[in-house]
Scaffold this motif. Structure first.
Motif, PDB file in Angstrom:
ATOM      1  N   GLY A  67      41.028 -67.683  91.625  1.00 14.81           N
ATOM      2  CA  GLY A  67      42.075 -66.783  92.267  1.00 14.81           C
ATOM      3  C   GLY A  67      41.260 -65.166  91.548  1.00 14.81           C
ATOM      4  N   ASP A  68      42.219 -64.425  89.988  1.00 12.07           N
ATOM      5  CA  ASP A  68      41.854 -63.479  89.666  1.00 12.07           C
ATOM      6  C   ASP A  68      40.957 -63.381  89.072  1.00 12.07           C
ATOM      7  N   HIS A  69      40.168 -65.142  89.034  1.00 15.18           N
ATOM      8  CA  HIS A  69      38.832 -64.433  88.373  1.00 15.18           C
ATOM      9  C   HIS A  69      37.928 -65.002  88.291  1.00 15.18           C
ATOM     10  N   LEU A  70      36.652 -65.652  88.265  1.00 16.22           N
ATOM     11  CA  LEU A  70      36.225 -66.889  88.443  1.00 16.22           C
ATOM     12  C   LEU A  70      35.748 -67.874  86.953  1.00 16.22           C
ATOM     13  N   ALA A  71      35.491 -69.270  87.508  1.00 15.73           N
ATOM     14  CA  ALA A  71      35.486 -70.053  86.169  1.00 15.73           C
ATOM     15  C   ALA A  71      34.181 -71.244  86.136  1.00 15.73           C
ATOM     16  N   ILE A  72      33.153 -69.828  85.133  1.00 18.45           N
ATOM     17  CA  ILE A  72      32.058 -70.748  85.199  1.00 18.45           C
ATOM     18  C   ILE A  72      32.064 -71.751  84.074  1.00 18.45           C
ATOM     19  N   GLY A  73      31.506 -73.417  84.376  1.00 21.16           N
ATOM     20  CA  GLY A  73      31.322 -74.651  83.560  1.00 21.16           C
ATOM     21  C   GLY A  73      30.457 -73.793  81.957  1.00 21.16           C
ATOM     22  N   HIS A  88      27.451 -63.503  92.875  1.00 22.06           N
ATOM     23  CA  HIS A  88      26.651 -62.318  93.724  1.00 22.06           C
ATOM     24  C   HIS A  88      28.086 -61.057  94.225  1.00 22.06           C
ATOM     25  N   GLU A  89      28.883 -62.166  94.342  1.00 20.60           N
ATOM     26  CA  GLU A  89      30.161 -61.477  95.379  1.00 20.60           C
ATOM     27  C   GLU A  89      30.897 -60.695  94.272  1.00 20.60           C
ATOM     28  N   HIS A  90      31.486 -61.548  93.015  1.00 22.83           N
ATOM     29  CA  HIS A  90      32.429 -61.338  92.741  1.00 22.83           C
ATOM     30  C   HIS A  90      31.841 -61.062  90.280  1.00 22.83           C
ATOM     31  N   ALA A  91      30.821 -61.000  90.994  1.00 20.34           N
ATOM     32  CA  ALA A  91      30.476 -60.383  89.736  1.00 20.34           C
ATOM     33  C   ALA A  91      28.562 -60.346  88.993  1.00 20.34           C
ATOM     34  N   LEU A  92      28.515 -58.930  90.035  1.00 22.67           N
ATOM     35  CA  LEU A  92      27.500 -59.188  90.169  1.00 22.67           C
ATOM     36  C   LEU A  92      26.200 -58.494  89.185  1.00 22.67           C
ATOM     37  N   LEU A  93      27.058 -58.193  88.229  1.00 28.17           N
ATOM     38  CA  LEU A  93      26.258 -57.632  86.919  1.00 28.17           C
ATOM     39  C   LEU A  93      25.507 -58.780  86.141  1.00 28.17           C
ATOM     40  N   ILE A  94      26.296 -59.770  86.395  1.00 29.24           N
ATOM     41  CA  ILE A  94      25.556 -61.136  85.821  1.00 29.24           C
ATOM     42  C   ILE A  94      24.297 -62.075  86.450  1.00 29.24           C
ATOM     43  N   SER A  95      24.635 -61.261  87.996  1.00 25.91           N
ATOM     44  CA  SER A  95      23.436 -62.287  88.627  1.00 25.91           C
ATOM     45  C   SER A  95      22.127 -60.807  88.390  1.00 25.91           C
ATOM     46  N   LYS A  96      22.724 -59.672  88.095  1.00 28.68           N
ATOM     47  CA  LYS A  96      21.414 -59.385  87.996  1.00 28.68           C
ATOM     48  C   LYS A  96      20.841 -59.437  86.669  1.00 28.68           C
ATOM     49  N   ALA A  97      21.721 -59.377  85.665  1.00 23.97           N
ATOM     50  CA  ALA A  97      21.102 -60.176  84.356  1.00 23.97           C
ATOM     51  C   ALA A  97      20.526 -61.120  84.278  1.00 23.97           C
ATOM     52  N   LEU A 125      22.395 -62.384  78.248  1.00 25.75           N
ATOM     53  CA  LEU A 125      24.323 -62.648  78.489  1.00 25.75           C
ATOM     54  C   LEU A 125      25.271 -62.026  78.165  1.00 25.75           C
ATOM     55  N   GLY A 126      25.443 -61.864  77.054  1.00 31.17           N
ATOM     56  CA  GLY A 126      26.827 -61.169  76.294  1.00 31.17           C
ATOM     57  C   GLY A 126      26.750 -59.512  76.372  1.00 31.17           C
ATOM     58  N   ALA A 127      25.753 -58.827  76.662  1.00 33.82           N
ATOM     59  CA  ALA A 127      26.298 -57.983  77.298  1.00 33.82           C
ATOM     60  C   ALA A 127      27.304 -57.256  78.710  1.00 33.82           C
ATOM     61  N   PRO A 128      26.376 -58.431  79.308  1.00 33.28           N
ATOM     62  CA  PRO A 128      27.091 -58.405  80.865  1.00 33.28           C
ATOM     63  C   PRO A 128      29.353 -58.986  80.643  1.00 33.28           C
ATOM     64  N   ALA A 129      28.869 -60.274  80.158  1.00 31.55           N
ATOM     65  CA  ALA A 129      30.418 -60.781  79.169  1.00 31.55           C
ATOM     66  C   ALA A 129      30.979 -59.861  78.923  1.00 31.55           C
ATOM     67  N   CYS A 130      30.065 -58.499  77.943  1.00 33.51           N
ATOM     68  CA  CYS A 130      31.305 -57.690  77.078  1.00 33.51           C
ATOM     69  C   CYS A 130      32.676 -56.962  78.232  1.00 33.51           C
ATOM     70  N   ALA A 131      30.905 -56.829  78.889  1.00 32.81           N
ATOM     71  CA  ALA A 131      31.378 -55.408  79.917  1.00 32.81           C
ATOM     72  C   ALA A 131      32.130 -55.881  80.713  1.00 32.81           C
ATOM     73  N   LEU A 132      32.303 -57.202  81.732  1.00 35.22           N
ATOM     74  CA  LEU A 132      33.140 -58.084  82.899  1.00 35.22           C
ATOM     75  C   LEU A 132      34.446 -58.564  81.648  1.00 35.22           C
ATOM     76  N   GLN A 133      34.208 -57.791  81.073  1.00 38.30           N
ATOM     77  CA  GLN A 133      35.508 -59.088  80.299  1.00 38.30           C
ATOM     78  C   GLN A 133      36.018 -60.291  80.613  1.00 38.30           C
ATOM     79  N   ILE A 170      33.891 -70.137  80.450  1.00 35.59           N
ATOM     80  CA  ILE A 170      33.430 -69.049  81.292  1.00 35.59           C
ATOM     81  C   ILE A 170      34.396 -68.605  81.690  1.00 35.59           C
ATOM     82  N   GLN A 171      35.284 -67.360  81.964  1.00 37.24           N
ATOM     83  CA  GLN A 171      36.473 -66.985  82.506  1.00 37.24           C
ATOM     84  C   GLN A 171      36.060 -65.249  83.092  1.00 37.24           C
ATOM     85  N   VAL A 172      35.581 -65.046  84.026  1.00 38.77           N
ATOM     86  CA  VAL A 172      35.071 -63.684  84.521  1.00 38.77           C
ATOM     87  C   VAL A 172      35.799 -63.281  85.855  1.00 38.77           C
ATOM     88  N   PRO A 173      36.320 -61.755  85.466  1.00 40.75           N
ATOM     89  CA  PRO A 173      37.706 -61.313  86.000  1.00 40.75           C
ATOM     90  C   PRO A 173      36.560 -60.950  87.219  1.00 40.75           C
TER      91      PRO A 173
END
Ligand SMILES: Cc1cc2nc3c(=O)[nH]c(=O)nc-3n(C[C@H](O)[C@H](O)[C@H](O)COP(=O)(O)OP(=O)(O)OC[C@H]3O[C@@H](n4cnc5c(N)ncnc54)[C@H](O)[C@@H]3O)c2cc1C
Ligand code: FES
Ligand code: FES
Lengths: 291, 168
Positions: A67-73, A88-97, A125-133, A170-173
């Motif tokens: 729904g409002d977030h991705l759930a990454i196992g 790639h679609e919902h949390a591009l920053l993670i794909s980039k990192a 991965l820590g900085a993208p996780a923080c940036a994406l809350q 890990i839940q990524v908005p």
């Protein structure tokens, strides 16, 4: 070269893994992809009596649209997260990192959850996780709790995960339509970043409406560059405008000094890399805007 | 001791191993597959690269028990039964993609993986794809040429082994 002897269990459910953890407590270590733990065991920096391998728990692998977030196992490999279309679609920053993280072989084994649980301040991965809350789902004997990124990272190699808990998800908005870039500064190929900056921005025309900036290796934990984020909100996506805001990136940080650079050098790098990352995320350097 | 059963280069094997045994150690010392070599202590060099369920891994950074039930392909399992070299092996020979040859098993295994994922890689993609493989002789130019040659041959560079879907 070879780890000290240990007993090995490979449970097939989270419940069994938690039971093993409860039984062996302090003497046990969780094994995910092993890409950080096995080098540590081989150098005998740690010698647990029990190793609990999460690799046979199918439920910990995969990426779900929630729904409002991705759930990454937690046990999803870097390789699989990196090429996932939902990410790639919902949390591009993670794909980039992830394109900057380690090498192909390590990405095939190392896991998203393992890297975050390891909490190396130089980890990518820590900085993208923080940036994406992002939020971290921890399962323990008493049930499940969810910890926000700002509280998950406690210190060097230390997280909010208790000895009797497992990071399961890990839940990524979702950040749909946000541009993103990860700028990693290394001296030679295939190295940990001296400093890296994870930036993601939402554009309105030529203006940066909102920005999130995470910093790698600028302290004992990944951090957000909150002053720079505030200055970037409403800022025109020009070289000058972004440079001024990016100069605030290191405010409030306490970067380390080591062989690769002293703290002042790192502060300088943080500003330069933030400018580059934000401009790239805003599509000003050509290739990194969302399509 | 823990009992493991796996397929290595097409052959089913079952053995008792200590849990701390590294996959590379098991391959070399227990199965005698010394084609896979150890070049470092830090999992940086990639000389030990093999395929585990169809994707490349550093076998010094995997426990043998983690490979239980899996399919492993080493450099020794690439050639045809009649000894015909795999197209990537052939390309390394053709382009002289080696000097002392120590990094070659890992370079070849990683190249097979790279070309399965991206059959027509740019030079940059090749260098990035081989980022986890170091050559002490620094013969990188010919290694890149060998990969280009193998790609250009348009040959069968299918991933070895079965993709079990475990990592898919
Ligand atoms: C050659 C090489 C280069 C690398 N380069 C980089 C790089 O450039 N950038 C980068 O960010 N990383 C890099 N790494 C590290 C890589 O990202 C690892 O995959 C990651 O740090 C650990 O993930 P893992 O799944 O392998 O975890 P493991 O090594 O299995 O575990 C790491 C730690 O986390 C704990 N743990 C793991 N999973 C859980 C869980 N679900 N719940 C609770 N605790 C858990 C373990 O007990 C252990 O203490 C590199 C590694 C190697 C070998
Ligand atoms: S021996 Fe495995 S990476 Fe060097
Ligand atoms: S050919 Fe000698 S190490 Fe690569």
């Amino acid at each position: 070269m070879i780890p000290a002897s240990f007993e090995y269990v490979a449970p097939t459910s989270v419940a069994d893994a938690l039971a093993a953890l409860a039984e062996h407590g302090d003497d046990a270590k969780i094994l995910a992809g092993g890409q950080s733990l096995l080098p540590v065991l081989r150098m005998r920096l740690n010698a647990p009596e029990w190793v609990i391998d999460l690799g046979r728990i199918d439920g910990l692998r995969g990426i779900r649209d929630a729904g409002d977030h991705l759930a990454i196992g937690a046990m999803t490999t870097h390789h699989d997260v990196g090429r996932d279309p939902l990410v790639h679609e919902h949390a591009l920053l993670i794909s980039k990192a992830i394109t900057h993280l380690a090498d192909a072989q390590v990405r095939h084994r190392g896991t998203f959850g393992g890297a975050l649980a390891h909490a190396d301040p130089a980890g990518d991965l820590g900085a993208p996780a923080c940036a994406l809350q992002a939020s971290f789902v921890l399962q323990g004997p008493g049930g499940t709790r969810t910890v926000p990124a700002a509280e998950f990272f406690v210190d060097l190699f230390e997280t909010a995960i208790s000895d009797d808990e497992i990071l399961t998800e890990i839940q990524v908005p979702k950040h749909d339509g946000w541009g993103a870039s990860y700028e990693k500064f290394v001296r030679v190929a295939h190295q940990w970043p001296i400093v890296a900056v994870a930036a993601t921005v939402r554009m309105e025309g030529d203006t940066i409406a909102e920005a999130r900036v995470g910093l790698t290796n600028m302290g004992s934990t990944p951090v957000r560059a909150e002053e720079a984020e505030e200055a970037l909100a409403g800022c025109p996506a020009t070289e000058e405008g972004v440079a001024e805001a990016a100069a605030l990136a290191a405010e409030g940080t306490d970067p380390p000094s080591d062989l690769n650079g002293d703290a002042d050098y790192r502060r300088h790098l943080a500003g330069v890399l933030t400018r580059r990352a934000v401009l790239a995320a805003a599509g000003r350097n050509g290739t990194t805007a969302p399509v | 001791m823990t009992r493991i059963s796996l397929t290595v280069d097409g052959q089913q094997v079952t053995d008792d191993v200590e849990p701390r045994t590294l996959l590379v150690q098991y391959l070399r010392e227990q199965l005698g597959k010394t084609g896979t070599v150890i070049g470092c202590d830090t999992s940086n060099c990639g000389a030990c690269t093999v395929h585990l369920d169809g994707t490349s891994v550093k076998s010094c950074n995997v426990l043998a028990v983690q490979a239980d039930g899996s399919e492993v392909t080493t450099v020794e399992g690439l050639a045809g039964e009649d000894g015909t070299l795999h197209p990537v092996q052939e390309a390394f020979r053709e382009c002289h993609g080696l000097q002392c040859g120590f990094c070659t098993p890992g370079m070849i295994m990683q190249t097979v993986d790279l070309l399965a994922e991206n059959p027509d890689p740019s030079e940059e993609a090749i260098r990035l794809g081989l980022e986890g493989n170091l050559c002490r002789c620094t013969g990188y130019h010919n290694i890149v040429r060998a990969v280009q040659h193998a790609a250009g041959a348009g040959s069968d560079t299918e991933r070895s082994g079965q993709d079990t879907g475990v990592t898919a």
